[in-house]
Motif scaffolding. Structure first.
Motif, PDB file in Angstrom:
ATOM      1  N   CYS A   1      -3.873   7.527  -1.063  1.00 31.18           N
ATOM      2  CA  CYS A   1      -4.121   6.897   0.255  1.00 31.18           C
ATOM      3  C   CYS A   1      -5.535   6.327   0.320  1.00 31.18           C
ATOM      4  O   CYS A   1      -5.738   5.213   0.797  1.00 31.18           O
ATOM      5  CB  CYS A   1      -3.926   7.912   1.371  1.00 31.18           C
ATOM      6  SG  CYS A   1      -2.207   8.274   1.720  1.00 31.18           S
ATOM      7  N   MET A   2      -6.492   7.093  -0.186  1.00 30.29           N
ATOM      8  CA  MET A   2      -7.880   6.619  -0.173  1.00 30.29           C
ATOM      9  C   MET A   2      -8.045   5.400  -1.071  1.00 30.29           C
ATOM     10  O   MET A   2      -8.681   4.419  -0.702  1.00 30.29           O
ATOM     11  CB  MET A   2      -8.828   7.736  -0.632  1.00 30.29           C
ATOM     12  CG  MET A   2      -8.979   8.856   0.360  1.00 30.29           C
ATOM     13  SD  MET A   2     -10.260  10.031  -0.116  1.00 30.29           S
ATOM     14  CE  MET A   2      -9.445  10.926  -1.434  1.00 30.29           C
TER      15      MET A   2
ATOM     16  N   ILE B   1       0.841  -1.206   0.000  1.00 28.74           N
ATOM     17  CA  ILE B   1       0.000   0.000   0.000  1.00 28.74           C
ATOM     18  C   ILE B   1       0.874   1.253   0.000  1.00 28.74           C
ATOM     19  O   ILE B   1       0.673   2.178  -0.791  1.00 28.74           O
ATOM     20  CB  ILE B   1      -0.940   0.004   1.228  1.00 28.74           C
ATOM     21  CG1 ILE B   1      -1.976  -1.102   1.109  1.00 28.74           C
ATOM     22  CG2 ILE B   1      -1.603   1.359   1.412  1.00 28.74           C
ATOM     23  CD1 ILE B   1      -2.769  -1.357   2.385  1.00 28.74           C
ATOM     24  N   LEU B   2       1.845   1.295   0.908  1.00 30.39           N
ATOM     25  CA  LEU B   2       2.715   2.472   1.023  1.00 30.39           C
ATOM     26  C   LEU B   2       3.605   2.636  -0.205  1.00 30.39           C
ATOM     27  O   LEU B   2       3.882   3.767  -0.636  1.00 30.39           O
ATOM     28  CB  LEU B   2       3.556   2.378   2.289  1.00 30.39           C
ATOM     29  CG  LEU B   2       2.773   2.475   3.598  1.00 30.39           C
ATOM     30  CD1 LEU B   2       3.672   2.169   4.787  1.00 30.39           C
ATOM     31  CD2 LEU B   2       2.118   3.841   3.741  1.00 30.39           C
TER      32      LEU B   2
ATOM     33  N   GLY C   1       1.291   4.147  -2.760  1.00 33.30           N
ATOM     34  CA  GLY C   1       0.848   5.481  -2.330  1.00 33.30           C
ATOM     35  C   GLY C   1       1.931   6.540  -2.367  1.00 33.30           C
ATOM     36  O   GLY C   1       1.648   7.720  -2.590  1.00 33.30           O
ATOM     37  N   LEU C   2       3.180   6.146  -2.131  1.00 31.47           N
ATOM     38  CA  LEU C   2       4.282   7.107  -2.152  1.00 31.47           C
ATOM     39  C   LEU C   2       5.139   6.973  -3.418  1.00 31.47           C
ATOM     40  O   LEU C   2       5.728   7.950  -3.875  1.00 31.47           O
ATOM     41  CB  LEU C   2       5.158   6.931  -0.911  1.00 31.47           C
ATOM     42  CG  LEU C   2       4.436   7.179   0.415  1.00 31.47           C
ATOM     43  CD1 LEU C   2       5.350   6.867   1.588  1.00 31.47           C
ATOM     44  CD2 LEU C   2       3.923   8.607   0.494  1.00 31.47           C
TER      45      LEU C   2
ATOM     46  N   VAL D   1      -0.702  11.894  -3.526  1.00 34.40           N
ATOM     47  CA  VAL D   1      -0.479  11.243  -2.228  1.00 34.40           C
ATOM     48  C   VAL D   1      -1.815  11.124  -1.496  1.00 34.40           C
ATOM     49  O   VAL D   1      -2.188  10.050  -1.005  1.00 34.40           O
ATOM     50  CB  VAL D   1       0.540  12.017  -1.362  1.00 34.40           C
ATOM     51  CG1 VAL D   1       0.553  11.492   0.067  1.00 34.40           C
ATOM     52  CG2 VAL D   1       1.933  11.935  -1.958  1.00 34.40           C
ATOM     53  N   MET D   2      -2.550  12.225  -1.453  1.00 32.73           N
ATOM     54  CA  MET D   2      -3.827  12.254  -0.735  1.00 32.73           C
ATOM     55  C   MET D   2      -4.845  11.298  -1.367  1.00 32.73           C
ATOM     56  O   MET D   2      -5.447  10.471  -0.677  1.00 32.73           O
ATOM     57  CB  MET D   2      -4.374  13.687  -0.726  1.00 32.73           C
ATOM     58  CG  MET D   2      -5.630  13.881   0.047  1.00 32.73           C
ATOM     59  SD  MET D   2      -6.112  15.630   0.145  1.00 32.73           S
ATOM     60  CE  MET D   2      -6.135  16.117  -1.581  1.00 32.73           C
TER      61      MET D   2
ATOM     62  N   THR E   1      -5.670   3.175  -2.404  1.00 35.40           N
ATOM     63  CA  THR E   1      -4.926   1.964  -2.049  1.00 35.40           C
ATOM     64  C   THR E   1      -5.555   1.270  -0.847  1.00 35.40           C
ATOM     65  O   THR E   1      -5.681   0.051  -0.826  1.00 35.40           O
ATOM     66  CB  THR E   1      -3.443   2.269  -1.757  1.00 35.40           C
ATOM     67  OG1 THR E   1      -3.357   3.257  -0.727  1.00 35.40           O
ATOM     68  CG2 THR E   1      -2.717   2.740  -2.998  1.00 35.40           C
ATOM     69  N   THR E   2      -5.971   2.054   0.129  1.00 33.40           N
ATOM     70  CA  THR E   2      -6.616   1.480   1.310  1.00 33.40           C
ATOM     71  C   THR E   2      -7.936   0.819   0.932  1.00 33.40           C
ATOM     72  O   THR E   2      -8.222  -0.303   1.353  1.00 33.40           O
ATOM     73  CB  THR E   2      -6.838   2.571   2.373  1.00 33.40           C
ATOM     74  OG1 THR E   2      -5.578   3.157   2.706  1.00 33.40           O
ATOM     75  CG2 THR E   2      -7.480   2.008   3.626  1.00 33.40           C
TER      76      THR E   2
END
Length: 197
Positions: free
Chosen positions: A153-154, A43-44, A47-48, A149-150, A156-157
């Motif tokens: 996050c939504m 996920i990270l 996301g990054l 990034v913002m 990938t989660t």
């Protein structure tokens, strides 16, 4: 960046990250096969890793495509070959109990590096830079990357949680095998827009 332009950028970013594509399908498969906690590095990494790709593409990689258009064709060939290999890996993933012993989800670095061979990521990065940071100045590029990034996050989660929820329904190894084959087929299908002229 004006409020109107930022609203357009945020909408573009949300739509591009939430729709099915290689990252989301792989995150869903990871959630189904390994659970949410074990999928956190994946996920990270997405996301990054993707926003970092945007920065690097905006600051220089686009110029390479401008100078050597054939480099984009080479990128497509390498990307498609890698994606087909990943689809095979997903299709042949072990059931969760076996996967905990022998398999493992993507690491942070693997997921971040995957962005560079993900055709959808390239399309998103090139489109976002072209539309919302056409000047290619650092401030505009950072606005685009920060927005991703913002929104990332939504997305990938959400996709990993969806995979985790599906995991409960896939208690039978035969059902999980069908799910993995379906995810692999969708991953291959996600390449069709890239392969079409």
């Amino acid at each position: 960046m004006t409020p109107e332009l930022y609203t357009a950028l945020a909408t573009f970013a949300f739509v591009t990250v939430i729709t099915p594509g290689p990252n989301n399908l792989m995150l869903m498969a990871s959630g189904a096969n390994f659970g949410f906690r074990r999928s956190m590095p994946h996920i990270l990494g997405v996301g990054l890793g993707f926003p970092m790709m945007i920065v690097l593409v905006g600051l220089g990689a686009m110029q390479l495509f401008d100078l050597v258009p054939q480099s984009y064709t080479l990128l497509k060939v390498v990307s498609v070959a890698y994606m087909l290999w990943l689809a095979w890996k997903i299709a042949n993933a072990a059931p969760p109990k076996e996967a905990q012993a022998e398999g493992r989800p993507l690491t942070f670095l693997q997921a971040a590096a995957f962005q560079w061979v993900n055709p959808k990521a390239w399309s998103m990065a090139l489109g976002a830079i072209t539309l919302y940071a056409a000047s290619r100045d650092l401030t505009a590029i950072l606005w685009v990357a920060g927005t991703y990034v913002m929104m990332g996050c939504m997305s990938t989660t959400s996709w990993t949680v969806l995979g985790t929820a599906v995991r409960r329904l896939l208690a039978k190894p035969s059902w999980l095998r069908m799910f993995n084959w379906a995810m692999a087929a969708l991953l291959v299908a996600s390449l069709l827009p890239v392969l079409m002229p």
